[in-house]
Scaffold this active site. Structure first.
Site, short mmCIF file in Angstrom:
data_model
loop_
_atom_site.label_atom_id
_atom_site.label_comp_id
_atom_site.label_asym_id
_atom_site.label_seq_id
_atom_site.Cartn_x
_atom_site.Cartn_y
_atom_site.Cartn_z
N GLY A 189 42.18 19.61 -3.59
CA GLY A 189 41.96 20.92 -2.96
C GLY A 189 42.85 21.07 -1.74
N SER A 190 42.41 21.89 -0.81
CA SER A 190 43.24 22.22 0.35
C SER A 190 43.15 21.14 1.43
CB SER A 190 42.78 23.56 0.93
OG SER A 190 41.43 23.43 1.33
N PRO A 191 44.19 21.03 2.28
CA PRO A 191 44.12 20.09 3.39
C PRO A 191 42.92 20.38 4.31
CG PRO A 191 46.37 20.87 3.09
CD PRO A 191 45.51 21.67 2.16
N GLY A 194 40.06 18.96 2.70
CA GLY A 194 40.32 17.51 2.64
C GLY A 194 39.80 16.82 3.90
N GLU A 211 43.99 14.65 -3.01
CA GLU A 211 45.14 15.32 -3.64
C GLU A 211 45.16 16.73 -3.06
OE1 GLU A 211 47.28 13.97 -5.75
OE2 GLU A 211 46.27 12.08 -6.21
N CYS A 245 49.99 23.51 -7.11
CA CYS A 245 50.15 22.74 -5.86
C CYS A 245 51.58 22.27 -5.65
CB CYS A 245 49.21 21.55 -5.83
SG CYS A 245 49.46 20.41 -7.20
#
Ligand code: NAD
Length: 465
Positions: A189-191, A194, A211, A245
């Site tokens: 997913g997104s930072p 994350g 990831e 991504c």
């Protein structure tokens, strides 16, 4: 009555101990079962991906379903080798011992996935979790509800919940799951989220694979084959409407080639995504949600306000959340479009005067998940690789490095940590356990006290160390 998240977790915890001693043949059988179930439900999966993202059957087959078959087949082919303890040699201090690395299952794992490749990004990590002998609790994205509901049925109707269970729902479900002491968390997913995952994992010191995403540049040098570069970048960028991504986020092109590149990229957009001057929606996806659609339109409009020129595209279709492929030049690097991951069909093209300038530009940004280099000079390619850092790189192509299971797929820094696919995925869900077997000829006693008697030994050690 449906069991709660905590009840399932407790059952999986107990069951994970039984799974520890499963052999390769048993795990392969589970992978074959998963493959047959997917095959039986292919029609439903394709339909769901069409509903969620307007993914054509061909694209869905290639990037989601067949991708997973390849991952399963690769695991089945190699699992016996992967699970075998790895022999390593003894050191001077452990002379005559036998040394092995055992790949033990981590235990109960949590897999949380995003909406852009909603089938592949949940099931590919599950393949690794099964291969490594783990139990798994799965949470697909709430933003791709059609695919999530097919996944839920496929998993929960066919697997023992003590081993694999899927939970539908949004943030509240993720939050409830993250309250639990998982042995491993695999998050895609997104930072931004994350960081939430890592903070939750820290409470129990659970290991994590993250990831994530970021801005992935494509550097095109003066001597590159522009025709090929343009077509490949356009394909990788606008596939799934830019919601990939590792899509090239922006292009860095030598200033002398800018106009030619823009012309060729426009032609490639026409060739790949238009029929009789009309966007061919049978080959072009929609934006996942109204809010994502509005965010992308505003990124594009703001870029234009900040001085960018739209070279191609710009038409939107509110009723089916479609943004036609957009090619932008003269983009200000301080505009929002160059400050955040675009994750949509907008392609800024930025010029540079020397490759060093392009490299410096990339190095000033957060590390990219993917870095693409188009060049015919081996020296330039080598220097660009050695002077930059990225999750992965593809030379004279885009995106396809993800398709080789012999390569690790993963990020670095802000775009992730750890890796997946093939043996790397198996390793993510395994603990590499060091095991030493002492031999009958045992030298270890020379290290025991009393130490004053060891003066000569110390003298000898000082000489050899
Ligand atoms: P996201 O981070 O918003 O959501 C991912 C998952 O996390 C979803 O299942 C969601 O329900 C859950 N979630 C959302 N908020 C949460 C919270 N506060 N606490 C716990 N869980 C929460 O990401 P997205 O929008 O679904 O996906 C897009 C992002 O994913 C992009 O940044 C993209 O680059 C990245 N991505 C990375 C890869 C990769 O392999 N590296 C692949 C696909 C997408």
């Amino acid at each position: 009555m449906q069991k709660s998240i905590t009840e399932i977790f407790e059952l999986q915890k107990v069951h994970s101990i039984l799974l520890r001693s499963t052999v390769a043949a048993e795990r392969k059988e589970k992978l074959r079962k998963l493959r047959s179930l997917i095959q039986e439900n292919e029609g439903l999966i394709f339909e769901a991906l069409q509903n969620d993202l307007r993914k054509s059957e061909f694209e869905a087959a290639l990037t989601e379903v067949y991708f997973v078959y390849a991952e399963i087949d690769f695991a089945i082919k190699n699992l016996s080798k992967w699970v075998s303890p790895r022999r390593v040699s003894a050191g001077l201090s452990s002379l005559f011992t036998k040394n092995r690395i055992f790949y033990e299952p981590k235990g109960v794992s949590l897999i949380i996935s995003p909406w852009n490749y909603p089938f592949q990004l949940l099931i590919a990590p599950l393949v690794s979790a099964i291969a490594a002998g783990n139990c798994a609790m799965l949470k697909p994205s709430e933003l791709s509800p059609a695919t999530s509901s097919v996944l839920l049925k496929l998993i929960n109707d066919n697997f023992d919940s003590r081993e694999i269970t899927c939970f539908e729902g949004g943030v509240e479900v993720s939050e409830a799951l993250l309250e639990l002491p998982f042995d491993h968390i695999f998050f895609t997913g997104s930072p931004k989220i994350g960081k939430v995952i890592m903070a939750a994992a820290a409470r129990y010191l659970s290991s994590v694979t993250l990831e994530l995403g970021g801005k992935s540049p494509a550097i095109v040098t003066e001597d590159a084959d522009l025709q090929k570069a343009a077509e490949k970048i356009v394909w990788g960028k606008f596939m799934n409407s830019g919601q990939t991504c590792i899509a090239p986020d922006y292009v860095l092109i030598h200033s002398s080639k800018e106009q030619e590149f823009l012309r060729l990229a426009s032609l490639s957009i026409e060739k790949l995504f238009y029929k009789n001057n009309t966007l061919d929606k049978s080959s072009y996806g929609k934006i996942i949600s109204e809010s994502h659609y509005q965010r992308l339109k505003s990124l594009r409009d703001k870029a234009v306000e900040d001085g960018a020129m739209i070279i191609k595209g710009g038409a939107d279709s509110d009723e089916d959340q479609t943004i036609e492929p957009v090619l932008l030049s003269k983009v200000s690097v301080s505009s929002a479009i160059m400050q955040e991951e675009i994750f949509g069909p907008l392609l800024p093209v930025i010029t540079y005067e020397s490759v060093n300038e392009a490299i410096d530009f990339v190095n000033q940004m957060l590390k990219p998940l993917a870095l693409y280099i188009f060049s015919s000079s081996n020296d330039v390619i080598r220097d660009t690789i050695s002077q930059t850092s990225a999750g992965g790189t593809c030379v004279n192509d885009v995106v396809i490095h993800i398709s080789n299971p012999n390569l690790p797929f993963g990020g670095i820094g802000n775009n992730g940590s750890g890796s997946c696919h093939g043996f790397f995925g198996f390793k993510a869900f395994s603990h590499e356990r060091a095991v030493m077997f002492q031999s009958k000829i045992d030298f270890s006693k020379i290290a025991y006290p009393p130490y004053p008697e060891k003066k000569n030994l110390l003298k000898w050690l000082k000489k050899i160390m």
